[in-house]
Design a protein around this motif. Structure first.
Motif, PDB file in Angstrom:
ATOM      1  N   VAL A 201       0.847  -1.209   0.000  1.00 13.18           N
ATOM      2  CA  VAL A 201       0.000   0.000   0.000  1.00 13.18           C
ATOM      3  C   VAL A 201       0.876   1.250   0.000  1.00 13.18           C
ATOM      4  O   VAL A 201       0.623   2.195  -0.764  1.00 13.18           O
ATOM      5  CB  VAL A 201      -0.940   0.010   1.223  1.00 13.18           C
ATOM      6  N   SER A 202       1.904   1.262   0.824  1.00 13.41           N
ATOM      7  CA  SER A 202       2.791   2.426   0.897  1.00 13.41           C
ATOM      8  C   SER A 202       3.476   2.677  -0.435  1.00 13.41           C
ATOM      9  O   SER A 202       3.573   3.824  -0.897  1.00 13.41           O
ATOM     10  CB  SER A 202       3.838   2.200   1.996  1.00 13.41           C
ATOM     11  N   ARG A 203       3.931   1.615  -1.069  1.00  9.19           N
ATOM     12  CA  ARG A 203       4.605   1.735  -2.361  1.00  9.19           C
ATOM     13  C   ARG A 203       3.646   2.249  -3.440  1.00  9.19           C
ATOM     14  O   ARG A 203       3.994   3.098  -4.264  1.00  9.19           O
ATOM     15  CB  ARG A 203       5.155   0.361  -2.743  1.00  9.19           C
ATOM     16  N   LEU A 204       2.426   1.726  -3.412  1.00  4.28           N
ATOM     17  CA  LEU A 204       1.417   2.136  -4.390  1.00  4.28           C
ATOM     18  C   LEU A 204       1.031   3.597  -4.191  1.00  4.28           C
ATOM     19  O   LEU A 204       0.890   4.356  -5.155  1.00  4.28           O
ATOM     20  CB  LEU A 204       0.189   1.233  -4.274  1.00  4.28           C
ATOM     21  N   ARG A 205       0.863   4.004  -2.948  1.00  8.22           N
ATOM     22  CA  ARG A 205       0.527   5.404  -2.660  1.00  8.22           C
ATOM     23  C   ARG A 205       1.567   6.352  -3.258  1.00  8.22           C
ATOM     24  O   ARG A 205       1.230   7.385  -3.838  1.00  8.22           O
ATOM     25  CB  ARG A 205       0.464   5.621  -1.147  1.00  8.22           C
ATOM     26  N   LYS A 206       2.828   5.999  -3.091  1.00  9.26           N
ATOM     27  CA  LYS A 206       3.898   6.861  -3.596  1.00  9.26           C
ATOM     28  C   LYS A 206       3.810   7.003  -5.103  1.00  9.26           C
ATOM     29  O   LYS A 206       4.007   8.095  -5.656  1.00  9.26           O
ATOM     30  CB  LYS A 206       5.252   6.282  -3.196  1.00  9.26           C
ATOM     31  N   LYS A 207       3.490   5.903  -5.810  1.00 10.64           N
ATOM     32  CA  LYS A 207       3.399   5.953  -7.274  1.00 10.64           C
ATOM     33  C   LYS A 207       2.170   6.735  -7.738  1.00 10.64           C
ATOM     34  O   LYS A 207       2.158   7.269  -8.849  1.00 10.64           O
ATOM     35  CB  LYS A 207       3.377   4.539  -7.845  1.00 10.64           C
ATOM     36  N   LEU A 208       1.134   6.775  -6.901  1.00 12.98           N
ATOM     37  CA  LEU A 208      -0.097   7.484  -7.273  1.00 12.98           C
ATOM     38  C   LEU A 208      -0.032   8.978  -6.982  1.00 12.98           C
ATOM     39  O   LEU A 208      -0.925   9.725  -7.398  1.00 12.98           O
ATOM     40  CB  LEU A 208      -1.298   6.877  -6.546  1.00 12.98           C
ATOM     41  N   GLU A 209       0.984   9.436  -6.263  1.00 12.98           N
ATOM     42  CA  GLU A 209       1.105  10.865  -5.972  1.00 12.98           C
ATOM     43  C   GLU A 209       1.153  11.664  -7.269  1.00 12.98           C
ATOM     44  O   GLU A 209       1.720  11.204  -8.263  1.00 12.98           O
ATOM     45  CB  GLU A 209       2.388  11.130  -5.160  1.00 12.98           C
ATOM     46  N   PRO A 210       0.516  12.857  -7.329  1.00 14.41           N
ATOM     47  CA  PRO A 210      -0.035  13.620  -6.210  1.00 14.41           C
ATOM     48  C   PRO A 210      -1.464  13.233  -5.808  1.00 14.41           C
ATOM     49  O   PRO A 210      -2.048  13.891  -4.940  1.00 14.41           O
ATOM     50  CB  PRO A 210      -0.006  15.050  -6.731  1.00 14.41           C
ATOM     51  N   LEU A 211      -2.044  12.218  -6.437  1.00 11.77           N
ATOM     52  CA  LEU A 211      -3.370  11.779  -6.001  1.00 11.77           C
ATOM     53  C   LEU A 211      -3.285  11.215  -4.589  1.00 11.77           C
ATOM     54  O   LEU A 211      -2.406  10.416  -4.290  1.00 11.77           O
ATOM     55  CB  LEU A 211      -3.919  10.704  -6.946  1.00 11.77           C
ATOM     56  N   ASP A 212      -4.186  11.620  -3.763  1.00 10.46           N
ATOM     57  CA  ASP A 212      -4.267  11.090  -2.396  1.00 10.46           C
ATOM     58  C   ASP A 212      -5.548  10.279  -2.308  1.00 10.46           C
ATOM     59  O   ASP A 212      -6.569  10.747  -1.813  1.00 10.46           O
ATOM     60  CB  ASP A 212      -4.273  12.245  -1.391  1.00 10.46           C
ATOM     61  N   CYS A 213      -5.502   9.065  -2.820  1.00  7.72           N
ATOM     62  CA  CYS A 213      -6.745   8.328  -3.028  1.00  7.72           C
ATOM     63  C   CYS A 213      -6.884   7.053  -2.205  1.00  7.72           C
ATOM     64  O   CYS A 213      -7.984   6.496  -2.113  1.00  7.72           O
ATOM     65  CB  CYS A 213      -6.927   8.007  -4.507  1.00  7.72           C
ATOM     66  N   ILE A 214      -5.815   6.552  -1.626  1.00 10.71           N
ATOM     67  CA  ILE A 214      -5.936   5.354  -0.792  1.00 10.71           C
ATOM     68  C   ILE A 214      -5.992   5.790   0.661  1.00 10.71           C
ATOM     69  O   ILE A 214      -5.031   6.340   1.200  1.00 10.71           O
ATOM     70  CB  ILE A 214      -4.758   4.385  -1.018  1.00 10.71           C
ATOM     71  N   LYS A 215      -7.140   5.586   1.262  1.00  3.83           N
ATOM     72  CA  LYS A 215      -7.359   6.029   2.634  1.00  3.83           C
ATOM     73  C   LYS A 215      -7.183   4.874   3.615  1.00  3.83           C
ATOM     74  O   LYS A 215      -7.557   3.737   3.326  1.00  3.83           O
ATOM     75  CB  LYS A 215      -8.774   6.606   2.783  1.00  3.83           C
ATOM     76  N   THR A 216      -6.627   5.198   4.754  1.00  2.00           N
ATOM     77  CA  THR A 216      -6.460   4.221   5.828  1.00  2.00           C
ATOM     78  C   THR A 216      -7.494   4.476   6.910  1.00  2.00           C
ATOM     79  O   THR A 216      -7.625   5.613   7.370  1.00  2.00           O
ATOM     80  CB  THR A 216      -5.057   4.318   6.458  1.00  2.00           C
ATOM     81  N   LEU A 217      -8.232   3.447   7.262  1.00  2.00           N
ATOM     82  CA  LEU A 217      -9.158   3.547   8.390  1.00  2.00           C
ATOM     83  C   LEU A 217      -8.565   2.729   9.521  1.00  2.00           C
ATOM     84  O   LEU A 217      -8.406   1.512   9.398  1.00  2.00           O
ATOM     85  CB  LEU A 217     -10.550   3.028   8.012  1.00  2.00           C
ATOM     86  N   ARG A 218      -8.227   3.406  10.593  1.00  2.00           N
ATOM     87  CA  ARG A 218      -7.521   2.781  11.701  1.00  2.00           C
ATOM     88  C   ARG A 218      -8.252   1.526  12.193  1.00  2.00           C
ATOM     89  O   ARG A 218      -9.461   1.552  12.427  1.00  2.00           O
ATOM     90  CB  ARG A 218      -7.357   3.772  12.854  1.00  2.00           C
ATOM     91  N   ASN A 219      -7.491   0.464  12.313  1.00  3.40           N
ATOM     92  CA  ASN A 219      -8.001  -0.830  12.796  1.00  3.40           C
ATOM     93  C   ASN A 219      -9.060  -1.445  11.881  1.00  3.40           C
ATOM     94  O   ASN A 219      -9.747  -2.383  12.273  1.00  3.40           O
ATOM     95  CB  ASN A 219      -8.574  -0.705  14.215  1.00  3.40           C
ATOM     96  N   ALA A 220      -9.186  -0.883  10.652  1.00  2.00           N
ATOM     97  CA  ALA A 220     -10.196  -1.421   9.735  1.00  2.00           C
ATOM     98  C   ALA A 220      -9.579  -1.880   8.419  1.00  2.00           C
ATOM     99  O   ALA A 220      -9.786  -3.006   7.991  1.00  2.00           O
ATOM    100  CB  ALA A 220     -11.280  -0.388   9.474  1.00  2.00           C
ATOM    101  N   GLY A 221      -8.812  -0.986   7.783  1.00  2.00           N
ATOM    102  CA  GLY A 221      -8.210  -1.381   6.520  1.00  2.00           C
ATOM    103  C   GLY A 221      -8.040  -0.205   5.577  1.00  2.00           C
ATOM    104  O   GLY A 221      -7.846   0.925   6.015  1.00  2.00           O
ATOM    105  N   TYR A 222      -8.176  -0.479   4.282  1.00  2.00           N
ATOM    106  CA  TYR A 222      -7.912   0.521   3.254  1.00  2.00           C
ATOM    107  C   TYR A 222      -9.082   0.619   2.284  1.00  2.00           C
ATOM    108  O   TYR A 222      -9.793  -0.357   2.052  1.00  2.00           O
ATOM    109  CB  TYR A 222      -6.649   0.158   2.465  1.00  2.00           C
TER     110      TYR A 222
END
Length: 231
Positions: A201-222
């Protein structure tokens, strides 16, 4: 016939593996040094690469990093150590699968077949359910071609990254737990674990920048938080 490049300094490993791979319609070439392997990959014609971690000139991690700067070719990494941290580092650098030595040739073939099948878009029922292009604000995903455009620019994603993005995109807004994601992506590596999900997820987020589209919900998922433009 798919062509696979093995980069490993063990001179005795290549010939018997090449003979075994032929049974599965796979043509295996063997490079003993990273410099030779990189030159062959740059010349084109290979469908996947197998990298040993312990290599002269540069280790397999540095080699993987170098390849990933230039190509999204599927990569399977081998190591004699079998260390969990090696698997973490390999995944962080963009490897698609990880296999500790000693290994059974059939297991290596299975890994290669899996990454090739995913690369070629043959993902089973999940792909068949949504063959059309998925269009969002700033992001377009083509499941058939396995291509992604971010704000009109083509992205180089590993097969693991693409499958994760496609999983989230098919049900944008739905929260996928780490277990949900693991169950979908285990074909890449039978030993995927919770920490690996966060890495991808972290690697994918970096490649998708500047889009901020993958959200993390604490203790739930993505989840993928983008507005769908078409169905």
């Amino acid at each position: 016939m798919h062509r696979v490049l093995l980069i490993d300094d063990d001179e005795q490993l290549g010939p018997p593996l090449a003979t075994y791979f032929q049974r599965f319609e796979l043509e295996l070439s063997h490079a003993l040094r990273p410099s030779d392997g990189l030159a062959r990959l740059r010349s084109g014609g290979f469908d996947a690469a197998i990298l040993d971690v312990m290599l002269p000139e540069m280790d397999g991690f540095e080699l993987c990093r170098t390849i990933r700067k230039e190509s999204d070719i599927p990569i399977v990494m081998l190591t004699a150590r079998g260390d969990v941290m090696d698997r973490v580092v390999g995944l962080e650098l963009g490897a698609d699968a990880y296999l500790p030595k000693p290994f059974e040739p059939r297991e290596l073939v299975a890994h290669i077949q899996t990454v090739l099948r995913r690369r070629n878009g043959h993902n089973g029922p999940a792909t068949a359910q949504a063959p059309g292009v998925l269009a969002f604000e700033g992001l377009t995903i083509d499941p058939t071609q396995r291509s992604v455009l971010r704000q009109g620019q083509a992205l180089d994603l590993t097969s693991t990254e693409f499958d994760l993005l496609l999983l989230l995109a098919r049900e944008a807004g739905r929260v996928f737990s780490r277990d949900d994601i693991l169950n979908q992506l285990r074909g890449h590596d039978a030993e995927l674990y919770t920490r690996a999900v966060d890495i991808v997820v972290s690697r994918l987020r970096k490649k998708l920048e500047p889009l901020d589209c993958i959200k993390t919900l604490r203790n739930a998922g993505y989840s993928l938080a983008l507005r769908r433009l078409s169905q």
